[in-house]
Design an enzyme around this catalytic site. Sequence first.
Site, mmCIF file in Angstrom:
data_model
loop_
_atom_site.group_PDB
_atom_site.id
_atom_site.type_symbol
_atom_site.label_atom_id
_atom_site.label_comp_id
_atom_site.label_asym_id
_atom_site.label_seq_id
_atom_site.Cartn_x
_atom_site.Cartn_y
_atom_site.Cartn_z
ATOM 1 N N HIS A 109 0.858 -1.190 0.000
ATOM 2 C CA HIS A 109 0.000 0.000 0.000
ATOM 3 C C HIS A 109 0.891 1.236 0.000
ATOM 4 C CE1 HIS A 109 -3.441 -2.535 1.808
ATOM 5 N NE2 HIS A 109 -3.602 -2.402 0.503
ATOM 6 N N GLU A 121 1.649 3.933 2.967
ATOM 7 C CA GLU A 121 2.100 3.453 4.273
ATOM 8 C C GLU A 121 3.626 3.512 4.341
ATOM 9 O OE1 GLU A 121 -0.004 -0.326 4.447
ATOM 10 O OE2 GLU A 121 -1.920 0.704 4.165
ATOM 11 N N ARG A 131 -3.174 4.756 -2.310
ATOM 12 C CA ARG A 131 -3.023 3.417 -1.734
ATOM 13 C C ARG A 131 -2.742 2.339 -2.784
ATOM 14 N NH1 ARG A 131 -5.523 -0.033 2.474
ATOM 15 N NH2 ARG A 131 -6.686 -1.764 1.577
ATOM 16 N N HIS A 188 2.495 -3.280 6.926
ATOM 17 C CA HIS A 188 1.521 -2.243 6.590
ATOM 18 C C HIS A 188 1.512 -1.218 7.728
ATOM 19 C CE1 HIS A 188 -1.006 -4.283 3.357
ATOM 20 N NE2 HIS A 188 -0.249 -5.292 3.764
ATOM 21 N N GLU A 206 0.653 -4.338 11.239
ATOM 22 C CA GLU A 206 0.133 -2.982 11.034
ATOM 23 C C GLU A 206 0.923 -2.119 12.013
ATOM 24 O OE1 GLU A 206 -2.011 -1.849 8.861
ATOM 25 O OE2 GLU A 206 -3.025 -3.659 8.148
HETATM 26 O O1 0X9 Z 1 -6.742 -3.907 4.476
HETATM 27 C C1 0X9 Z 1 -5.572 -4.281 4.325
HETATM 28 O O2 0X9 Z 1 -5.140 -4.719 3.274
HETATM 29 C C2 0X9 Z 1 -4.610 -4.238 5.512
HETATM 30 N N1 0X9 Z 1 -4.897 -3.096 6.335
HETATM 31 S S1 0X9 Z 1 -4.511 -1.602 5.794
HETATM 32 O O3 0X9 Z 1 -5.070 -0.620 6.726
HETATM 33 N N2 0X9 Z 1 -2.935 -1.436 5.841
HETATM 34 O O4 0X9 Z 1 -4.971 -1.453 4.454
HETATM 35 C C3 0X9 Z 1 -4.753 -5.515 6.299
HETATM 36 C C4 0X9 Z 1 -4.262 -6.701 5.558
HETATM 37 C C5 0X9 Z 1 -4.618 -7.962 6.219
HETATM 38 N N3 0X9 Z 1 -4.247 -9.108 5.462
HETATM 39 C C6 0X9 Z 1 -5.102 -9.770 4.640
HETATM 40 N N4 0X9 Z 1 -6.259 -9.289 4.358
HETATM 41 N N5 0X9 Z 1 -4.715 -10.925 4.193
HETATM 42 ZN ZN ZN Z 2 -1.875 -1.534 4.133
#
Ligand code: 0X9
Ligand code: ZN
Length: 309
Positions: free
Chosen positions: A70, A73, A126, A194, A269
């Site tokens: 992303h 980040e 993003r 992330h 995170e």
């Molecule tokens: O939403 C996401 O992709 C991640 N959070 S963020 O706020 N950085 O965008 C979490 C990713 C969790 N992992 C998977 N969904 N496999």
């Molecule tokens: Zn992310």
Amino acid sequence: EGGFGWKRYHTLDEIYAWLEYLGKQYPGQVRVVDGGRTYQGRPIKGVVLNFGRQTNGTERSTVFIEGGIHAREWISPATVTYIVNQFLTSEQPEVRRLAESYEWHIFPSFNPDGYVNTHNRNRLWRKTLSVNGFCRGADANRNWGYKWMSGGASNNPCSDTFAGRKAFSEIETRSMAEYIDTVGKKLYAYISFHSYSQLLLFPYGHTKAHLDNYDESLSIGKKTIAALARRYGTKYVTGNVAETIYVASGGSMDWVKAKYRVPIVFTYELRDTGDYGFLLPANQIIPNAEEVLDSLLAMFKEARVTIAN
Ligand code: 0X9
Ligand code: ZN
């Protein structure tokens, strides 16, 4: 340090120049690799660190580290590069032992086009930058080919969680998946970074069910965040994605876990919990990265006793 000091956030060009510098400075330990291509034609550069431990092709002796999927980040590539530097220069015996115990495949940015876009045009971008009708980009962490579009992802190209036209529609995810396929069976761990929220997440994102080695992941996760808190008191929460934050399908770590049954799979995170959010001040790069490295030492130590590998 090759001009890299972690006192500010670096551009993609600076990060890539630094990786090339490492390849020249440590020819016996560092190999610079092109993992894939971006929509706009940039390479996705990474480094392979190997301190001489022989691997036999079936043993799970490889660790993969993913940063920057992303774009906004920024603390993610900063943390990943800090870890690379520590693995090469630290004289702390525990860090040396961790670095030398595995072959590391480390990619600071899985989304170079997006990262450049956050520096040049839109700080809070993003997604990737592929053109999809009137809107641009797919969420590269919704585009992987395991349970694609099965919750927590959008079919609207203008959404920040647009999963793409189909699984692996994005050249970034497609080419990094191909790269991961070359080491998949050897993977002992896959760790992605992330921000933000201070969480340590493990699979899966598409379901709240406790699948694969949920119990081991939870117990390793707890030890890991306890170690992280020791230095500065930073509090993380650990759990599976779907129960801990939200249902989200098509993430890279879920694909890796399902396809290769990798024992240790986590997504950090990173800092903070929202005071600054994605705009984490640069003076937090080093403390953040230090506590994360502490936590990785604990993660791998704990994994060795928890997981029969
Ligand atoms: O939403 C996401 O992709 C991640 N959070 S963020 O706020 N950085 O965008 C979490 C990713 C969790 N992992 C998977 N969904 N496999
Ligand atoms: Zn992310």
